[in-house]
Write a protein that holds these residues in place. Structure first.
Motif, PDB file in Angstrom:
ATOM      1  N   VAL A   1       9.441  -4.551   4.304  1.00  0.00           N
ATOM      2  CA  VAL A   1       8.730  -3.495   3.591  1.00  0.00           C
ATOM      3  C   VAL A   1       7.580  -4.260   2.571  1.00  0.00           C
ATOM      4  O   VAL A   1       7.653  -5.450   2.257  1.00  0.00           O
ATOM      5  CB  VAL A   1       9.540  -2.792   2.713  1.00  0.00           C
ATOM      6  N   ILE A   2       6.555  -3.453   2.176  1.00  0.00           N
ATOM      7  CA  ILE A   2       5.736  -3.957   1.341  1.00  0.00           C
ATOM      8  C   ILE A   2       6.084  -2.969  -0.061  1.00  0.00           C
ATOM      9  O   ILE A   2       6.893  -2.209  -0.149  1.00  0.00           O
ATOM     10  CB  ILE A   2       4.143  -3.613   1.520  1.00  0.00           C
ATOM     11  N   ASN A   3       5.652  -3.704  -1.049  1.00  0.00           N
ATOM     12  CA  ASN A   3       5.949  -2.978  -2.466  1.00  0.00           C
ATOM     13  C   ASN A   3       5.090  -1.733  -2.991  1.00  0.00           C
ATOM     14  O   ASN A   3       4.030  -1.895  -3.350  1.00  0.00           O
ATOM     15  CB  ASN A   3       5.828  -4.101  -3.693  1.00  0.00           C
ATOM     16  N   HIS A   4       5.478  -0.778  -2.164  1.00  0.00           N
ATOM     17  CA  HIS A   4       4.909   0.462  -2.264  1.00  0.00           C
ATOM     18  C   HIS A   4       4.439   0.915  -3.578  1.00  0.00           C
ATOM     19  O   HIS A   4       3.563   1.268  -4.206  1.00  0.00           O
ATOM     20  CB  HIS A   4       5.655   1.792  -1.543  1.00  0.00           C
ATOM     21  N   TYR A   5       5.748   1.035  -4.384  1.00  0.00           N
ATOM     22  CA  TYR A   5       5.754   1.470  -5.781  1.00  0.00           C
ATOM     23  C   TYR A   5       4.721   0.662  -6.654  1.00  0.00           C
ATOM     24  O   TYR A   5       3.881   1.240  -7.392  1.00  0.00           O
ATOM     25  CB  TYR A   5       7.366   1.186  -6.576  1.00  0.00           C
ATOM     26  N   ASP A   6       4.683  -0.583  -6.338  1.00  0.00           N
ATOM     27  CA  ASP A   6       3.785  -1.555  -7.425  1.00  0.00           C
ATOM     28  C   ASP A   6       2.509  -1.302  -6.712  1.00  0.00           C
ATOM     29  O   ASP A   6       1.158  -1.227  -7.658  1.00  0.00           O
ATOM     30  CB  ASP A   6       4.092  -2.970  -6.933  1.00  0.00           C
ATOM     31  N   VAL A  40      10.604  -7.840   0.843  1.00  0.00           N
ATOM     32  CA  VAL A  40       9.539  -7.006   0.446  1.00  0.00           C
ATOM     33  C   VAL A  40       8.330  -7.851  -0.029  1.00  0.00           C
ATOM     34  O   VAL A  40       8.511  -9.015  -0.752  1.00  0.00           O
ATOM     35  CB  VAL A  40      10.047  -6.554  -1.177  1.00  0.00           C
ATOM     36  N   LEU A  41       7.308  -7.570   0.613  1.00  0.00           N
ATOM     37  CA  LEU A  41       5.954  -8.399   0.492  1.00  0.00           C
ATOM     38  C   LEU A  41       5.005  -7.745  -0.586  1.00  0.00           C
ATOM     39  O   LEU A  41       4.979  -6.580  -0.723  1.00  0.00           O
ATOM     40  CB  LEU A  41       5.231  -8.340   1.855  1.00  0.00           C
ATOM     41  N   PRO A  42       4.396  -8.352  -1.065  1.00  0.00           N
ATOM     42  CA  PRO A  42       3.430  -7.842  -2.094  1.00  0.00           C
ATOM     43  C   PRO A  42       2.184  -7.369  -1.635  1.00  0.00           C
ATOM     44  O   PRO A  42       1.604  -7.508  -0.715  1.00  0.00           O
ATOM     45  CB  PRO A  42       3.161  -9.312  -3.113  1.00  0.00           C
ATOM     46  N   VAL A  43       1.413  -6.613  -2.560  1.00  0.00           N
ATOM     47  CA  VAL A  43       0.281  -5.874  -2.701  1.00  0.00           C
ATOM     48  C   VAL A  43      -0.743  -6.260  -3.381  1.00  0.00           C
ATOM     49  O   VAL A  43      -0.150  -6.571  -4.714  1.00  0.00           O
ATOM     50  CB  VAL A  43       0.721  -4.318  -2.238  1.00  0.00           C
ATOM     51  N   LYS A  44      -1.938  -5.797  -3.398  1.00  0.00           N
ATOM     52  CA  LYS A  44      -2.734  -6.148  -4.426  1.00  0.00           C
ATOM     53  C   LYS A  44      -3.967  -5.217  -4.274  1.00  0.00           C
ATOM     54  O   LYS A  44      -4.602  -4.500  -3.348  1.00  0.00           O
ATOM     55  CB  LYS A  44      -3.478  -7.552  -4.441  1.00  0.00           C
ATOM     56  N   LEU A  45      -4.693  -4.789  -5.419  1.00  0.00           N
ATOM     57  CA  LEU A  45      -5.610  -3.979  -5.606  1.00  0.00           C
ATOM     58  C   LEU A  45      -7.189  -4.453  -5.212  1.00  0.00           C
ATOM     59  O   LEU A  45      -7.303  -5.624  -5.745  1.00  0.00           O
ATOM     60  CB  LEU A  45      -5.844  -3.304  -7.158  1.00  0.00           C
ATOM     61  N   VAL A  46      -7.767  -3.757  -4.395  1.00  0.00           N
ATOM     62  CA  VAL A  46      -9.324  -4.385  -4.102  1.00  0.00           C
ATOM     63  C   VAL A  46     -10.111  -3.603  -4.472  1.00  0.00           C
ATOM     64  O   VAL A  46     -10.176  -2.202  -3.978  1.00  0.00           O
ATOM     65  CB  VAL A  46      -9.298  -4.701  -2.463  1.00  0.00           C
ATOM     66  N   LYS A  47     -10.893  -3.930  -5.490  1.00  0.00           N
ATOM     67  CA  LYS A  47     -11.739  -3.174  -5.864  1.00  0.00           C
ATOM     68  C   LYS A  47     -13.263  -3.073  -5.368  1.00  0.00           C
ATOM     69  O   LYS A  47     -13.835  -4.243  -4.931  1.00  0.00           O
ATOM     70  CB  LYS A  47     -12.253  -3.644  -7.518  1.00  0.00           C
ATOM     71  N   ARG A  48     -13.714  -1.821  -5.040  1.00  0.00           N
ATOM     72  CA  ARG A  48     -15.122  -1.668  -4.282  1.00  0.00           C
ATOM     73  C   ARG A  48     -15.852  -0.580  -4.850  1.00  0.00           C
ATOM     74  O   ARG A  48     -15.440  -0.058  -6.155  1.00  0.00           O
ATOM     75  CB  ARG A  48     -14.725  -1.263  -2.897  1.00  0.00           C
ATOM     76  N   ASN A  91       3.626  14.043   2.760  1.00  0.00           N
ATOM     77  CA  ASN A  91       5.113  14.322   2.565  1.00  0.00           C
ATOM     78  C   ASN A  91       5.531  13.686   0.916  1.00  0.00           C
ATOM     79  O   ASN A  91       4.664  12.810   0.426  1.00  0.00           O
ATOM     80  CB  ASN A  91       5.835  13.454   3.477  1.00  0.00           C
ATOM     81  N   PHE A  92       6.641  13.708   0.565  1.00  0.00           N
ATOM     82  CA  PHE A  92       7.171  13.300  -0.618  1.00  0.00           C
ATOM     83  C   PHE A  92       8.340  12.451  -0.469  1.00  0.00           C
ATOM     84  O   PHE A  92       9.413  12.484  -1.169  1.00  0.00           O
ATOM     85  CB  PHE A  92       7.347  14.265  -1.575  1.00  0.00           C
ATOM     86  N   ILE A  93       8.374  11.691   0.534  1.00  0.00           N
ATOM     87  CA  ILE A  93       9.722  10.956   1.038  1.00  0.00           C
ATOM     88  C   ILE A  93       9.415   9.556   1.319  1.00  0.00           C
ATOM     89  O   ILE A  93       8.174   9.199   1.480  1.00  0.00           O
ATOM     90  CB  ILE A  93      10.645  11.468   2.293  1.00  0.00           C
ATOM     91  N   CYS A  94      10.551   8.658   1.327  1.00  0.00           N
ATOM     92  CA  CYS A  94      10.268   7.176   1.830  1.00  0.00           C
ATOM     93  C   CYS A  94       8.913   6.513   1.062  1.00  0.00           C
ATOM     94  O   CYS A  94       8.875   6.624   0.028  1.00  0.00           O
ATOM     95  CB  CYS A  94       9.941   7.240   3.320  1.00  0.00           C
ATOM     96  N   MET A  95       8.164   6.129   1.792  1.00  0.00           N
ATOM     97  CA  MET A  95       6.971   4.827   1.303  1.00  0.00           C
ATOM     98  C   MET A  95       5.960   5.941   0.439  1.00  0.00           C
ATOM     99  O   MET A  95       5.661   5.593  -0.690  1.00  0.00           O
ATOM    100  CB  MET A  95       6.360   4.276   2.363  1.00  0.00           C
ATOM    101  N   ASP A  96       5.626   7.053   0.799  1.00  0.00           N
ATOM    102  CA  ASP A  96       4.645   7.660   0.256  1.00  0.00           C
ATOM    103  C   ASP A  96       5.190   8.335  -1.273  1.00  0.00           C
ATOM    104  O   ASP A  96       4.545   8.514  -2.196  1.00  0.00           O
ATOM    105  CB  ASP A  96       4.297   9.006   0.931  1.00  0.00           C
ATOM    106  N   LYS A  97       6.492   8.717  -1.484  1.00  0.00           N
ATOM    107  CA  LYS A  97       7.296   9.011  -2.609  1.00  0.00           C
ATOM    108  C   LYS A  97       7.138   7.836  -3.679  1.00  0.00           C
ATOM    109  O   LYS A  97       6.610   8.141  -4.555  1.00  0.00           O
ATOM    110  CB  LYS A  97       8.726   9.390  -2.235  1.00  0.00           C
ATOM    111  N   GLU A  98       7.490   6.741  -3.030  1.00  0.00           N
ATOM    112  CA  GLU A  98       7.174   5.495  -4.103  1.00  0.00           C
ATOM    113  C   GLU A  98       5.864   5.267  -4.398  1.00  0.00           C
ATOM    114  O   GLU A  98       5.652   4.898  -5.442  1.00  0.00           O
ATOM    115  CB  GLU A  98       7.948   4.268  -3.168  1.00  0.00           C
ATOM    116  N   ARG A  99       4.871   5.452  -3.581  1.00  0.00           N
ATOM    117  CA  ARG A  99       3.471   5.060  -4.013  1.00  0.00           C
ATOM    118  C   ARG A  99       3.081   6.054  -5.129  1.00  0.00           C
ATOM    119  O   ARG A  99       2.662   5.842  -6.226  1.00  0.00           O
ATOM    120  CB  ARG A  99       2.585   5.222  -2.746  1.00  0.00           C
ATOM    121  N   ILE A 100       3.370   7.282  -4.946  1.00  0.00           N
ATOM    122  CA  ILE A 100       3.211   8.383  -5.774  1.00  0.00           C
ATOM    123  C   ILE A 100       3.970   8.295  -7.033  1.00  0.00           C
ATOM    124  O   ILE A 100       3.189   8.324  -8.139  1.00  0.00           O
ATOM    125  CB  ILE A 100       3.540   9.758  -5.289  1.00  0.00           C
ATOM    126  N   GLU A 101       5.199   7.872  -6.961  1.00  0.00           N
ATOM    127  CA  GLU A 101       5.933   7.595  -8.243  1.00  0.00           C
ATOM    128  C   GLU A 101       5.580   6.547  -9.145  1.00  0.00           C
ATOM    129  O   GLU A 101       5.322   6.461 -10.061  1.00  0.00           O
ATOM    130  CB  GLU A 101       7.374   7.374  -7.883  1.00  0.00           C
TER     131      GLU A 101
END
Length: 336
Positions: free
Chosen positions: A166-171, A322-330, A194-204
């Motif tokens: 998985v990736i760190n969706h919440y982060d 769990v794999l990390p993610v990062k913000l890319v500013k454009r 939807n508001f389950i699984c990964m999408d729920k974590e991203r929104i939370e």
């Protein structure tokens, strides 16, 4: 052309050997054959232009070197799942990795998870990677197959010989919400189907980081025609609530909303700003280029193959990585 094709029997006759001996050399089963005989057969195969039946060879070996990938053909893709940016990026990364390691990649799309065990056993695969089946019964699936498999973003209890990658969706969502707050936004919109699984974590994650700002959440339809109608019907609500920031749980939805808003005469980022998730190629080429949450498809693919190899060899492997993610500013975001 088929009539002139060199057969195993032709190679055997030329060397005065049995077809069984030649067949064993072709299939790599040379434990009881002398090195000299193996060399003679290999030279004759090369000089005669023998073309092997690779499907038969791979199926006959203990390890076929085939890595299978099954992608959930969810209704939201409307029959175009392999055109999705995240799926394309993932498959491209896996293709590079399996080529580098000397494997073969076999891809299947289906919305019916019961087809997976048949697919895996039919081709004598070395390992399997599953995408898009986030809430499947993986314990039951594991008991139906002898091979190990890796799941991209699954939600299930830990079970043997299954790795949840998985990736760190919440982060990722948290980074998006934090950035919008830093830019000065006070009201934001989150978009998901939807508001389950990964999408729920991203929104939370987003909502937590955006506090005390206000977050409006839209659950959009899964088909494009219905989504456009939804945007049209709810556009006045967006304006009434003075929304200045939009976070979509995928680049696909972010870019779709961007096009809709631009069609309504809004300028991005001057009037409204947008952040997506995935960092697909389309996010770089949009106008303006999309700020997004980057996930490393190449690193994920490398990790997936390493896990399959470890499980195949009987080695211990973490059941969840769990794999990390990062913000890319454009250009789709900026200071207010």
């Amino acid at each position: 052309m088929a009539q002139n094709r060199v057969r195993i029997v032709d190679v055997a006759d030329a060397l005065g050997l049995s077809t069984a001996t030649v067949s064993k050399v072709i299939h790599g089963k040379t434990e009881k054959i002398s090195d000299e005989t193996v060399k003679r057969v290999q030279q004759e195969l090369e000089s005669s232009g023998y073309i092997p039946n690779m499907a038969g060879i791979l199926l006959a070996r203990n390890n076929s070197r085939i890595i299978g990938v099954v992608v959930n053909d969810n209704i939201k893709y409307e029959g175009r799942v392999l055109e999705d940016g995240f799926v394309m990026s993932s498959l491209n990364a896996l293709s590079h990795e399996v080529n580098r390691k000397g494997y073969f990649l076999m891809i299947k799309t289906t919305s019916d998870i019961s087809e997976i065990p048949v697919f895996a056993s039919m081709w004598n695969m070395d390992g399997l990677i599953l995408m898009g089946f986030c809430e499947a019964d993986y314990e039951k699936l594991r008991n139906q197959m002898r091979i190990s498999f890796v799941v991209y973003d699954g939600y299930f209890e830990k079970c043997s010989k299954v790795v949840n990658l998985v990736i760190n969706h919440y982060d990722g969502g948290y980074q998006a919400g934090k950035y919008f707050r830093e830019l000065g936004h006070k009201k934001a919109l989150c978009i998901a189907d939807n508001f389950i699984c990964m999408d729920k974590e991203r929104i939370e994650g987003f909502c937590k980081a955006f506090e005390p700002g206000e977050t409006l959440i839209w659950q959009i339809p899964k088909t494009e025609k219905e989504r456009i109608c939804f945007y049209q019907d709810n556009f006045s609500e967006l304006l009434k609530n003075n929304i200045t920031a939009v976070f979509a749980v995928s680049d696909f939805y972010a870019l779709e909303v961007m096009r809709f808003l631009q069609g309504k005469g809004l300028h991005i980022p001057a009037d409204i700003q947008i952040i997506g998730f995935d960092d697909n190629m389309s996010s770089k080429g949009s106008s303006p280029a999309l700020t997004t949450i980057h996930q490393d498809a190449a690193f994920r693919a490398k990790t997936a193959i390493e896990c399959l190899e470890a499980m195949r060899d009987g080695l211990d492997c973490e059941s969840e990585i769990v794999l990390p993610v990062k913000l890319v500013k454009r250009e789709s975001t900026g200071l207010l």
